[in-house]
Design an enzyme around this catalytic site. Structure first.
Site, PDB file in Angstrom:
ATOM      1  N   ASP A  79       0.892  -1.140   0.059  1.00 42.47           N
ATOM      2  CA  ASP A  79       0.122  -0.041  -0.022  1.00 42.47           C
ATOM      3  C   ASP A  79       0.777   1.242   0.075  1.00 42.47           C
ATOM      4  OD1 ASP A  79      -2.702   1.611   0.405  1.00 42.47           O
ATOM      5  OD2 ASP A  79      -1.607   2.154   2.389  1.00 42.47           O
ATOM      6  N   GLU A  93       1.552  -0.087  -4.930  1.00 36.63           N
ATOM      7  CA  GLU A  93       0.416   1.176  -5.254  1.00 36.63           C
ATOM      8  C   GLU A  93       1.476   2.448  -4.988  1.00 36.63           C
ATOM      9  OE1 GLU A  93      -3.393   3.631  -3.404  1.00 36.63           O
ATOM     10  OE2 GLU A  93      -2.129   2.545  -2.077  1.00 36.63           O
TER      11      GLU A  93
END
Length: 580
Positions: free
Chosen positions: A251, A284
């Site tokens: 993330d 990401e």
């Protein structure tokens, strides 16, 4: 380097290790037994062996005053404030030998374990997902968070799978059953911050954080320190080795200011897995650092592609969609041809963003129409089924599932779910008030929520009804949508997946404000062509007459010189003969 947390030594004892450079003493308290003092060793570590059996609970006592859970706890049966439990997965009876699947076969569905009823609920959904054509499930973060309900990005104990989803053994069973259905399992991990409730590292390990750099979530984690790097690398290895997950989605790595840490993590992971086993690392990364995709990482979520498609489908241009409001069709064309849209150009803030990516294979990019962020970060959590004409969404779905990029679906997409996916938490007291008001304040600059009374209608994240409203329901869906996905994924499996290795883009052509043609040469030298029109009017286009027409989303027959309104036409052309 020491191994963080508690490790089983034998049937009656365990080794405990805590990095606590601010502490003067550390002891471990195992239930119903006297406390055992841990010995200070090198570089702020406290280490020792104490009587403890798998299944027993323990806590750490700092300076004889502060009692905390193990920051590397493997299970928190009473939540973040309760004791940790010693877990031993070494003897788990795995049923399915599994080496993974090639990345180009990936068709990923992102899902939230809690909304599906915990690990057992997800396991019940596996046969249906496999029959649909999904080849990988991606679980939103599992690390222990406060309360019973959360997206997972407020986790504070990343080694401990969330107790309200089930036990560690039930998580093993879910992964084992997924492998029995030939489904890969990826886990979303959060290495850029800790949540706001239940993290006590600041009190005994303040060097874990930097004082000179801030992130949206507080002080930045200090990845310059070996013990800190090791903490997260050991976490990655736990998911991949102990739980036998097939990959990780990292993330928001743009909030990690030491890219060399990411490279080290990838290297350590690759070195640790058994020869022949296939594991996948996905990023990401708002910075669009293409270089990381050549240094151990397999792919990146392509927000650029999503954002351009969202503007084309909905006409929305507020917030980060402002970067895509001028010529979104040109940006989508660049995405399909080169991966990233932003490859060093300035964004709306005047800041250069991204690196050249045209040399990378299409499989280095994960494309999606929706994910947890893009739906749940909306004030009312609306899906595209509520935001654009169904014919346009059908055409965009054809592009998603038949383009060479790796497709990602969000839970409910394959049924055409019309239920919202809302932002939900389970905080209490002052923190609950702050989260509720902060959430509503985020939308004050959006035209639809300029009126304070309108902002009061944004659902309270802490209300259990907000969580319950987010469950996909089989009755609130678009008719025929599941069959559409099944049809498209069958076409992908038969005609595209075998030939995706070696695929290269041949370029794109913009046909109109909402229409384009994109072409790729597949690994078997066939040419894949996608003609897309997301506009409400037909578009002049010369469709290939001598081609295998895989898919045409339009309802009516049309001449080869016209691309119907809201349509996607996917064709396969034979290889062109080589010129002497």
């Amino acid at each position: 380097m020491h191994r963080h947390g508690a490790q089983v030594v034998d049937a009656t004892s365990a080794r405990f290790a805590l990095w606590a450079p601010d502490a003067r003493s550390v002891s471990v308290e195992v239930e119903r037994q006297p406390a055992v003092e841990l010995s200070p060793v090198d570089d702020g570590w406290y280490v020792g062996v104490a009587p403890c059996q798998a299944g027993e609970r323990y806590q750490l006592l700092i300076d004889r005053q502060l009692k905390v859970a193990d920051p590397a706890s493997r299970y928190q049966p009473e939540g973040v404030q309760g004791p940790s439990e010693l877990v031993d997965l070494a003897g788990y009876p795995w049923q399915h030998p599994w080496q993974g699947r090639p990345w180009h076969e990936a068709v990923i569905q992102e899902l939230h374990v809690g909304l599906l009823g915990g690990y057992r609920g997800v396991a019940e959904a596996l046969p249906r997902l496999a029959a649909l054509g999904i080849s990988a499930i991606e679980l939103m973060p599992l690390g222990q968070f406060p309360g019973e309900r959360n997206w997972g990005y407020d986790g504070v104990l990343p080694f401990a799978p969330q107790h309200s989803y089930g036990t560690p053994q039930e998580l093993c069973a879910l992964i084992d059953q997924a492998h029995g259905h030939e489904l890969m399992v990826l886990v979303d991990v959060v290495y850029n911050h800790f949540g706001p409730d239940g993290n006590y590292l600041h009190q005994y390990a303040s060097p874990f954080f930097r004082q000179d750099r801030q992130t949206p979530w507080g002080a930045a984690i200090d990845f310059r320190r070996p013990a800190v790097r090791e903490y997260f690398i050991q976490n990655a290895l736990m998911w991949l080795c102990d739980y036998r997950c097939d990959g990780l989605r990292l993330d928001a790595v743009h909030a990690i200011d030491q890219p060399d840490f990411l490279v080290e993590l990838a290297q350590r992971v690759r070195a640790a897995v058994a020869p022949g086993r296939q594991i996948w690392l996905v990023l990401e990364n708002e910075h669009n650092q293409a270089a990381l995709l050549e240094q151990g990482f397999d792919a990146q979520w392509n927000d650029d592609g999503h954002n351009a498609l969202h503007v084309l489908l909905t006409g929305e241009t507020e917030g980060y969609y402002a970067d895509y409001q001028q010529r979104p069709i040109e940006q989508l064309a660049r995405c399909l041809a080169e991966g990233f849209v932003f490859q060093g150009q300035a964004n709306r803030h005047g800041t250069p963003r991204g690196e050249p990516s045209g040399h990378l294979a299409p499989s280095a990019f994960v494309l999606f129409l929706q994910n947890h962020d893009q739906v749940g970060n909306r004030a009312l959590g609306e899906r595209l089924t509520r935001l654009c004409p169904p014919q346009a969404l059908r055409a965009a779905t054809g592009l998603l599932l038949l383009a060479p990029m790796i497709p990602l679906l969000f839970m409910g997409d394959d049924d055409g779910s019309c239920k919202p996916f809302l932002f939900f938490t389970d905080f209490h007291d002052a923190l609950a008030d702050a989260v509720r008001e902060g959430r509503r304040g985020e939308f004050a600059h959006f035209d639809a929520f300029a009126d304070p009374a309108r902002r009061e209608q944004i659902p309270d994240p802490n209300a259990e009804t907000t969580f319950e409203r987010s469950r996909p329901q089989p009755k609130d869906v678009l008719a025929g949508w599941h069959g559409l996905y099944q049809q498209l994924l069958d076409l992908r499996k038969r005609h595209l997946i075998p030939h995706l290795p070696g695929t290269r883009a041949l370029g794109t052509e913009v046909l109109g404000d909402k229409a384009l043609t994109a072409r790729w040469r597949l690994g078997n030298s066939q040419q894949l062509r996608i003609d897309l029109n997301l506009g409400a009017q037909p578009q002049a286009a010369q469709l290939p007459p001598q081609a295998l027409r895989l898919y045409d989303s339009s309802d009516n027959a049309h001449p080869d010189s016209t691309l119907a309104a809201y349509s996607c036409v996917v064709s396969l052309l034979p290889p062109k003969p080589e010129t002497p």
